[in-house]
Enzyme design. Structure first.
Site, mmCIF file in Angstrom:
data_model
loop_
_atom_site.group_PDB
_atom_site.id
_atom_site.type_symbol
_atom_site.label_atom_id
_atom_site.label_comp_id
_atom_site.label_asym_id
_atom_site.label_seq_id
_atom_site.Cartn_x
_atom_site.Cartn_y
_atom_site.Cartn_z
ATOM 1 N N GLU A 243 4.365 5.005 17.417
ATOM 2 C CA GLU A 243 5.155 3.442 17.613
ATOM 3 C C GLU A 243 6.790 3.837 17.568
ATOM 4 O O GLU A 243 7.375 3.132 18.451
ATOM 5 C CB GLU A 243 4.809 2.605 16.588
ATOM 6 C CG GLU A 243 3.206 2.441 16.330
ATOM 7 C CD GLU A 243 2.299 3.240 15.651
ATOM 8 O OE1 GLU A 243 2.610 4.320 15.355
ATOM 9 O OE2 GLU A 243 1.405 2.772 14.911
ATOM 10 N N GLU B 196 -1.379 1.469 0.278
ATOM 11 C CA GLU B 196 -1.344 2.857 0.862
ATOM 12 C C GLU B 196 -1.250 3.779 -0.319
ATOM 13 O O GLU B 196 -1.789 4.648 -0.377
ATOM 14 C CB GLU B 196 -0.176 2.744 1.791
ATOM 15 C CG GLU B 196 -0.446 4.210 2.548
ATOM 16 C CD GLU B 196 0.533 4.115 3.649
ATOM 17 O OE1 GLU B 196 2.011 4.654 3.303
ATOM 18 O OE2 GLU B 196 0.593 3.792 4.793
ATOM 19 N N LYS C 110 10.211 9.624 8.984
ATOM 20 C CA LYS C 110 10.205 10.747 8.208
ATOM 21 C C LYS C 110 9.722 11.940 8.981
ATOM 22 O O LYS C 110 10.228 13.171 9.028
ATOM 23 C CB LYS C 110 9.171 10.548 7.031
ATOM 24 C CG LYS C 110 9.009 12.002 6.213
ATOM 25 C CD LYS C 110 8.186 11.238 4.968
ATOM 26 C CE LYS C 110 8.132 12.685 4.114
ATOM 27 N NZ LYS C 110 7.375 12.421 2.803
ATOM 28 N N HIS D 201 0.874 -25.051 0.842
ATOM 29 C CA HIS D 201 0.566 -25.837 2.041
ATOM 30 C C HIS D 201 -0.515 -24.922 2.890
ATOM 31 O O HIS D 201 -0.529 -25.553 4.198
ATOM 32 C CB HIS D 201 1.812 -26.476 2.694
ATOM 33 C CG HIS D 201 2.587 -27.311 1.841
ATOM 34 N ND1 HIS D 201 2.179 -28.764 1.766
ATOM 35 C CD2 HIS D 201 3.661 -27.015 1.128
ATOM 36 C CE1 HIS D 201 3.166 -29.179 0.653
ATOM 37 N NE2 HIS D 201 3.861 -28.105 0.459
ATOM 38 N N LYS E 3 -5.228 6.922 13.894
ATOM 39 C CA LYS E 3 -4.039 7.511 14.834
ATOM 40 C C LYS E 3 -4.533 8.605 15.540
ATOM 41 O O LYS E 3 -4.313 8.575 16.940
ATOM 42 C CB LYS E 3 -2.985 8.406 14.019
ATOM 43 C CG LYS E 3 -2.220 7.439 13.105
ATOM 44 C CD LYS E 3 -0.885 8.368 12.339
ATOM 45 C CE LYS E 3 -0.302 7.611 11.233
ATOM 46 N NZ LYS E 3 0.564 8.490 10.547
ATOM 47 N N GLY F 205 7.182 7.837 2.422
ATOM 48 C CA GLY F 205 7.488 6.745 3.076
ATOM 49 C C GLY F 205 7.889 5.387 2.386
ATOM 50 O O GLY F 205 8.837 4.833 2.659
ATOM 51 N N ARG F 206 6.839 5.040 1.692
ATOM 52 C CA ARG F 206 6.784 3.858 0.934
ATOM 53 C C ARG F 206 7.906 3.800 -0.309
ATOM 54 O O ARG F 206 7.975 2.701 -0.805
ATOM 55 C CB ARG F 206 5.388 3.179 0.674
ATOM 56 C CG ARG F 206 4.502 4.165 -0.165
ATOM 57 C CD ARG F 206 3.229 3.925 0.073
ATOM 58 N NE ARG F 206 2.207 4.929 -0.537
ATOM 59 C CZ ARG F 206 1.764 6.033 -0.086
ATOM 60 N NH1 ARG F 206 2.068 6.356 1.295
ATOM 61 N NH2 ARG F 206 1.092 6.750 -0.761
#
Ligand code: F6P
Length: 539
Positions: free
Chosen positions: A210, A349, A204, A380, A508, A263-264
Site C-alpha cells: 500500500e 495486533e 519500517k 447517538h 498479504k 511498528g505500532r
C-alpha cells in the site's frame, strides 16, 4: 505453566464468577475506602477504576496473578533490551526513543541511545529548517504541506497525534494516505501545490504494498509538476534506508529507525517526523517527555499503584474473570476521536494471539476486540447497545477537563455527558423507577406494563475513567505510553509475544497471488467462491 501461576489464574476466574452475584454500585457502601484504593494519579492522568466489578479482595487476587506471572521480571527484561520479541529475535525498546538525552539503553547488548539522540537531532534540524524556510522546495518556495504516506503503525500514531494537537490554523498542513484505495492518495493530494509539498514516506520495511503504491503515485505527481528536481521533495523514514534511497529519496532526507522498534510502538521515532515538522519540534519533544514520565512510573510504582498494571488487571478481570470479549474506548474529546483506531492496532495486533510465546495453544481468551468513537457522537450511535444490549461491554472513558479552544459552555456540556454515561452504565434504572414515572404521568396500566421492560436499564456495566487536565503533548504522550505498557502487562499475563504479528501475513501473500489473476496474467486454484469473485473483477 508453573503451578502457582495456574492456581493464581484459577483464583482470578473464581473471583470473576463470584462478581456475577453482586452489583458494582453496592461495593461503594461495602468498601468505604474504595476510591482510595482504586483511583490513582500518574503523570498528569487520573485513573478511576472504582466502577470496575472487582472488590478490593479481588484486586489482591489480580495482583497475586501479576506476581505469579512475574510481571516485574518481564518488565526488567523489556527495559534491559532483551529479545522479548522471541519469534523475531528482537528487543522492543520504544522506551529508548523517548528517554532524555544521556540514557544508556541497549538492544540485546548493543548500545542504542547515542544513535537515537543523533536521529532525534536530525529530526529537530529538519523540522526547524522546513518551518523556518531554510529548506525550500525545488522551485524556491517554502513548504506549506506534507503528505504522510504509511499504513498501520506507520500511520495510526501520527494521524492520532496530528488530530489531537494540530493548531486551528496550521502553518504547515498535514495530510495522510494509508489505504491503497486510489481514492485516499487522490484526496490527500487534491488541491495541494506540488511546489510547496513534502512527501514523507514512512515504512519500517519499505516493502509494504500500500505504502509503495501511494509513494509511487505521489512521486509521479511531484515529477509531473517539477521535473527531475522533484525528488528533493521526498523524505523517507525506514529501517531499510538503502531501499528508500533506491526509491529516489535523497540520502540526507532518509531518517532511520531500527528493528527493535515495533511498528505500532514507533511514533516516538522518526515515524513522528511529519508531526514534528507540522507541530514544531517542541511539541514532539513534549510528547516524548510525557511518555518517558510514564515509563518512569511504570518502572518504579508498586504494582497496586501502577497505572498500566492496574488498567491491565481491570481489563483482565473483565476479559478472563467475566468472559467479556469486547471493550469500548470512548474519548470525550473530539481531538482524540482516532484513539480507538490507534488502540485497535496496539491491542489487537499485539495481543490478538492464540498461542503462547512457546507455541502452545492458549487455554483462556487473549485480547478483547476494541471499538469506539468520540463521545458524545457515540451516544447517538452505538451506546444503545452498551446500555441495554445482551452483552456487557466494559468501557474506557477518556476525558479532558479544560478545552483548548472553542466555547467553554460546550465543554461543560461534554463533561456532564461523560460523567452521566459512566453513572448510567453503573447504576442503570430500575423497573420500579420507570413504573413510578409512567404512573405519575397517568399512563394507562397496559401501556406501563409494555413500556417498563423497554425503559429499564440493568446497570452494573463497568467502566474505567481516565481524566487529564488539558490535552497537551505531555498528557497525550503519557496516555499512549500508559496503554503501551498496559498491553505489555496483559501480554505477560496471557503468555503471548506482544511484539510480533504473524497473523497479518497470510492475507498479504494471497493478495500478491491474486493480483496477477485480476490483471488477467495467470490463474491459480482457489475455492469456488474466490474463483467467482476473481472472474467477476478481473480485467
Ligand atoms: O501489516 C501489518 C504491519 O506489518 C504493521 O505491523 C505495521 O505497522 C504495518 O504493517 C506497516 O509496516 P511498514 O512500516 O513496514 O510499512
Amino acid at each position: 505453566m508453573p503451578t502457582d501461576l495456574d492456581a493464581a489464574w484459577t483464583r482470578l476466574e473464581a473471583a470473576g464468577a463470584a462478581a456475577r452475584d453482586r452489583r458494582i454500585v453496592d461495593l461503594f457502601e461495602a468498601e468505604p475506602d474504595r476510591l482510595d484504593t482504586l483511583v490513582l494519579d500518574a503523570c498528569g492522568l487520573r485513573l478511576d477504576l472504582s466502577k470496575q466489578p472487582w472488590t478490593k479482595a479481588d484486586l489482591a487476587v489480580a495482583l497475586d496473578l501479576a506476581e505469579a506471572a512475574e510481571v516485574e521480571a518481564a518488565r526488567a527484561r523489556l527495559f534491559s533490551g532483551q529479545a522479548v520479541n522471541a519469534s523475531e529475535d528482537r528487543a522492543a525498546l520504544h522506551m529508548a526513543l523517548r528517554a532524555p538525552n544521556g540514557a544508556a539503553f541497549k538492544a540485546q547488548g548493543v548500545p542504542v541511545s547515542a544513535e537515537v539522540e543523533a536521529t532525534r537531532d536530525q529530526i529537530r534540524r529538519f523540522a526547524e529548517a522546513v518551518r523556518s524556510g531554510a529548506v525550500l522546495g525545488a522551485s524556491g518556495k517554502p513548504f506549506r504541506s506534507i503528505v504522510h504516506i504509511g499504513i498501520g503503525g506507520s500511520d495510526l500514531g501520527p494521524r492520532l497525534i496530528w488530530e489531537a494537537l494540530r493548531p486551528l490554523e496550521p502553518v504547515i498542513e498535514l495530510r495522510f494516505a494509508a489505504n491503497v484505495d486510489p481514492a485516499e492518495a487522490a484526496l490527500a493530494l487534491a488541491g495541494l501545490d506540488p511546489a510547496q509539498t513534502l512527501i514523507v514516506v514512512v515504512s519500517k520495511t519499505f516493502t509494504t504494498q500500500e505504502t509503495l503504491a501511494n509513494a509511487e503515485v505521489a512521486r509521479a505527481w511531484l515529477r509531473a509538476a517539477l521535473g527531475p528536481a522533484a525528488d528533493s521533495h521526498l523524505v523517507a523514514v525506514s529501517a531499510a534506508p538503502a531501499v528508500a534511497q533506491a526509491f529516489g529519496v535523497p540520502a540526507d532526507q532518509v531518517f532511520a529507525f531500527w528493528d527493535w522498534v515495533g511498528g505500532r510502538y514507533s511514533i516516538w521515532s522518526a515515524v513522528g517526523l511529519s508531526c514534528a515538522v507540522a507541530l514544531g519540534f517542541e511539541a514532539f519533544e513534549a510528547l516524548l517527555a510525557g511518555a518517558a514520565a510514564m515509563d518512569g512510573h511504570f518502572l518504579t510504582a508498586p504494582l497496586g499503584r501502577n497505572a498500566p498494571v492496574m488498567l491491565a488487571l481491570a481489563h483482565i478481570f473483565n476479559r478472563n474473570g467475566l468472559g467479556r470479549p469486547l471493550r469500548a474506548v470512548i474519548p470525550y474529546a473530539q481531538r482524540l476521536r482516532l484513539f480507538a483506531s490507534f488502540l485497535q492496532q496496539l491491542e489487537m495486533e499485539s495481543n490478538g494471539k492464540r498461542v503462547s510465546q512457546a507455541g502452545q495453544p492458549l487455554t483462556r481468551g487473549s485480547a478483547a476486540a476494541v471499538f469506539g468513537d468520540a463521545g458524545t457522537n457515540g451516544q447517538h450511535a452505538f451506546f444503545q447497545q452498551l446500555h441495554q444490549g445482551t452483552d456487557v461491554v466494559p468501557v474506557d472513558f477518556v476525558a479532558v477537563a479544560q478545552a483548548s479552544e472553542g466555547e467553554p459552555a460546550s465543554q461543560t456540556k461534554l463533561l456532564a455527558n461523560v460523567i452521566a454515561q459512566a453513572e448510567a452504565l453503573l447504576v442503570g434504572r430500575s423497573a420500579e423507577d420507570v413504573r413510578a414515572e409512567l404512573e405519575a404521568k397517568g399512563a394507562p396500566q397496559a401501556r406501563i406494563e409494555a413500556l417498563v421492560p423497554q425503559r429499564t436499564f440493568p446497570g452494573d456495566r463497568p467502566s474505567s475513567f481516565i481524566l487529564m487536565d488539558r490535552l497537551t503533548p505531555e498528557r497525550l504522550g503519557a496516555l499512549i505510553a500508559l496503554y503501551e505498557h498496559k498491553v505489555f502487562v496483559e501480554g505477560v499475563l496471557w503468555g503471548v509475544n506482544s511484539f510480533d504479528q504473524w497473523g497479518v501475513e497470510l492475507g498479504k501473500t494471497l493478495a500478491a497471488r491474486i493480483l496477477p489473476e485480476l490483471e488477467g496474467q495467470t490463474r491459480n486454484p482457489h475455492d469456488p467462491s474466490t474463483v467467482a469473485l476473481i472472474d467477476l473483477l478481473k480485467d
